[in-house]
Each structure stands twice: as C-alpha cells, then as structure tokens.
Design a protein around this motif. Sequence first.
Motif, mmCIF file in Angstrom:
data_model
loop_
_atom_site.group_PDB
_atom_site.id
_atom_site.type_symbol
_atom_site.label_atom_id
_atom_site.label_comp_id
_atom_site.label_asym_id
_atom_site.label_seq_id
_atom_site.Cartn_x
_atom_site.Cartn_y
_atom_site.Cartn_z
ATOM 1 N N THR A 255 52.837 -5.120 -35.715
ATOM 2 C CA THR A 255 53.120 -6.189 -34.751
ATOM 3 C C THR A 255 53.900 -5.605 -33.568
ATOM 4 N N THR A 256 53.515 -6.004 -32.350
ATOM 5 C CA THR A 256 54.162 -5.464 -31.144
ATOM 6 C C THR A 256 55.505 -6.135 -30.895
ATOM 7 N N PRO A 257 56.384 -5.492 -30.122
ATOM 8 C CA PRO A 257 57.689 -6.107 -29.809
ATOM 9 C C PRO A 257 57.570 -7.462 -29.129
ATOM 10 N N ASP A 258 56.601 -7.596 -28.215
ATOM 11 C CA ASP A 258 56.437 -8.888 -27.540
ATOM 12 C C ASP A 258 56.042 -9.982 -28.525
ATOM 13 N N GLN A 259 55.188 -9.639 -29.486
ATOM 14 C CA GLN A 259 54.782 -10.616 -30.507
ATOM 15 C C GLN A 259 55.989 -10.998 -31.384
ATOM 16 N N LEU A 260 56.800 -9.988 -31.746
ATOM 17 C CA LEU A 260 57.980 -10.265 -32.551
ATOM 18 C C LEU A 260 58.943 -11.210 -31.830
ATOM 19 N N HIS A 283 65.322 -16.378 -36.971
ATOM 20 C CA HIS A 283 65.731 -15.036 -36.565
ATOM 21 C C HIS A 283 64.844 -13.954 -37.170
ATOM 22 N N PHE A 284 64.719 -12.866 -36.409
ATOM 23 C CA PHE A 284 64.141 -11.631 -36.925
ATOM 24 C C PHE A 284 65.239 -11.007 -37.789
ATOM 25 N N LYS A 285 65.099 -11.155 -39.081
ATOM 26 C CA LYS A 285 66.192 -10.881 -39.995
ATOM 27 C C LYS A 285 66.395 -9.396 -40.273
ATOM 28 N N GLY A 286 65.316 -8.670 -40.454
ATOM 29 C CA GLY A 286 65.492 -7.266 -40.817
ATOM 30 C C GLY A 286 64.163 -6.592 -41.117
ATOM 31 N N PHE A 287 64.296 -5.406 -41.713
ATOM 32 C CA PHE A 287 63.136 -4.577 -41.997
ATOM 33 C C PHE A 287 62.930 -4.501 -43.509
ATOM 34 N N GLY A 288 61.780 -5.010 -43.965
ATOM 35 C CA GLY A 288 61.447 -4.943 -45.377
ATOM 36 C C GLY A 288 60.685 -3.669 -45.704
ATOM 37 N N GLU A 289 60.285 -3.531 -46.939
ATOM 38 C CA GLU A 289 59.543 -2.342 -47.366
ATOM 39 C C GLU A 289 58.189 -2.244 -46.681
ATOM 40 N N HIS A 326 47.233 -15.666 -31.959
ATOM 41 C CA HIS A 326 47.934 -14.606 -31.238
ATOM 42 C C HIS A 326 47.781 -13.235 -31.901
ATOM 43 N N GLU A 327 46.880 -13.152 -32.875
ATOM 44 C CA GLU A 327 46.576 -11.890 -33.562
ATOM 45 C C GLU A 327 47.825 -11.278 -34.214
ATOM 46 N N ILE A 328 48.601 -12.147 -34.831
ATOM 47 C CA ILE A 328 49.768 -11.716 -35.604
ATOM 48 C C ILE A 328 49.402 -11.850 -37.081
ATOM 49 N N GLU A 329 49.620 -10.799 -37.834
ATOM 50 C CA GLU A 329 49.222 -10.820 -39.241
ATOM 51 C C GLU A 329 50.458 -10.936 -40.160
#
Length: 353
Positions: A255-260, A283-289, A326-329
Amino acid sequence: MPEETSTFLDILIVIGIAAGVFLAAKLILRIGCHHLEKVSKRTETIIDDQLLVALRNTKTLLLALFAVWMGTEWLELGRAEKWLDRGGFFVVVLQAGIWATSFLVGFIIFYGKKRSATGESGAGILWFSYLARVVVWSIAFLLIVSNLGYDVTALIAGLGIGGIAIGLAVQSILGDLFASLSIVLDKPFEVGDFIIVGDLLGVVEKIGIKTTRVRSLSGEQLVFSNNDLTSSRIRNFKRMYERRVVFGFGVIYQTTPDQLESIPGMVKSFIEEQEQTRFDRAHFKGFGESSYDFEVVYYVLDPDYNLYMNIQQAVNLAMVRAFAEHEIEFAYPTRTLYLSKSEEEESLDPAES
C-alpha cells in the motif's frame, strides 16, 4: 340485698360495661378511619394510608375480648383477677402486633414496588416483610412472657446461645440469605437485566432468598447461589447507556503512503454516515508481521446489541467497497521466502558446465 340479686346485678353491670366499651371502641375506630380516609386523599404521604389500613385490620373478636376484660374490672374476683388482667394484656399486645405488622408490611410493599424499576421487588419485599414480622412478634412475645412473670433476660440469653448454634449449623444457608439482602439493598442487578458472571450470561428472571435464576441465550435456566453472585465480578449490560466499539484491520505492505494517509478519513466518513454513532478516532497504529495495522474507535449511542452489529456490518461493507475502488488490499498472513544457492551448488549447475 339477697346474694342472688347482687350477683345478677353484677353480671348485668359487667355486660353493660362490656357492651358500652365495645360500642365506644367501634365508634372511635369508625370516626378515626373516616377522618384518616379524608386526610389520605389530600396528602401524598403513605403514612396516613397505612395507618388507615392498620386500623381497618382491627379484629372484632379481640375488641370484644378487650371489652369483656374491661367489664370484669368491676368485679372483685380475688386471685382470678390476676389471670384476667394477664389475659387482657395478651389481647392488647396481640392486637397491637397486628396493627404494627399491617402498617410495616404495607409500608415495605409500597416502597419496594416504588423503587423497583421492573415493578417486581419480590425478594426485597419478602425479606423486609419477614424481618418486620419477626421483630414485631418477638417484641410481643417478650412482653407477654414478661407479663407472665418469667425472667426475660435469661430467656434472651438462652435464645442467643441457641441462635449461635443454629447459625453455625446452617452457615451456608444464612450466607445466601444475607447475600440476597445485599443484592436487594445494593441492587447490582434487577429482574430483566442482562448480566455476565464468569463465562455464563443471560437475563435475570428471579431474585430469590437463596438463589437467583438467569435465562441464558441458548434457552436453559441458570441457577446461581446468591452468595456466589455477591463474591463474583458481574457485568451488567442493561445499565450500559452507550457501547464503545474498538476494531482493527490491516492492509498489505504494498500500500502506498498516499493510500495509507487516506484510510482514516475514509473510515471516519463511513461511521458518521450511520445513525446513532459518535466517531472517536481512527489511526495508523503500527507495523504488523504482514500488514500495516489500523485501529478504529467509535460509540454506538444505544446499548442494543443487534443495532451495534447492524452498524458494524454496514461499516465493514462500506470499507470493502471503498478499498476495492481505491485498489487497497486487506492484509492476510503471508510469508516471503528468499532462496539462495551455495558456491558448491553453483559450480555443479549444468547450465554453467
């Protein structure tokens, strides 16, 4: 005057006094009840109503016995007079106990139903009514025993020792009884409340003296000891005025930064489109596995569970449609394996021979 004539005259006097006392008492009661009835219609207090109920609960037989006792006071009966006085005292105490019981029980029933949100306060009414009766008739019993000439102090001491022995024998039952009283007074839940106790849940059907009965979602009846309930952590969902909802999801690392950056605003708009909701945060909470993780919090302004599920379903469907547009998976558990050959394996590669 001949003795027979004197005796007959005494009997007529006793009958006359008894009849006069009886009629006067009935007249006084009638006037008192009529006056209290007028007063009770003009006032909002329950005291005059219960006094009226108590006076109407006067027993005609006891009133007649009281009148006869008053009539016999005219006679000189010697030793028998002492026992007649004790009998009269017994009648007075008995009628006073009936009045007191009627007043207190009526008072308890009125306020028990008034304070109960469901209109049912069976356990509380039963408890306090029983307690009121015990107190009133215990006092009446002690007064009568004392009037008979017995040592009430020794009797109370004996009853105290016996009560301790009985209390030790039925300790668990008494524990449930006092737990029931605690539930009635503290009201952690009432009939009709949806509660969770440990891993068991359901709607409260009845609060008894020893047990509380709960109807589970699957249909069976759960019976809890009141002592167990008061020592457990109870979650009462009936008293939840709004529901706080927390849910999370993840999107793939491609996923691109703009999509995030656009995702929190999108989710916020989906929630605000629903009625009876209040958005809190996304919120964008964090980074998962295997994903970028997001966390969303909002409130449903009604405790109804079906309404909450309908709103959550609508939000989920809106997210699926918008993300596809928006092509977000959405992320799912993935593993990427990188394979490399050793130098020995590369030297044996036929393509390089």
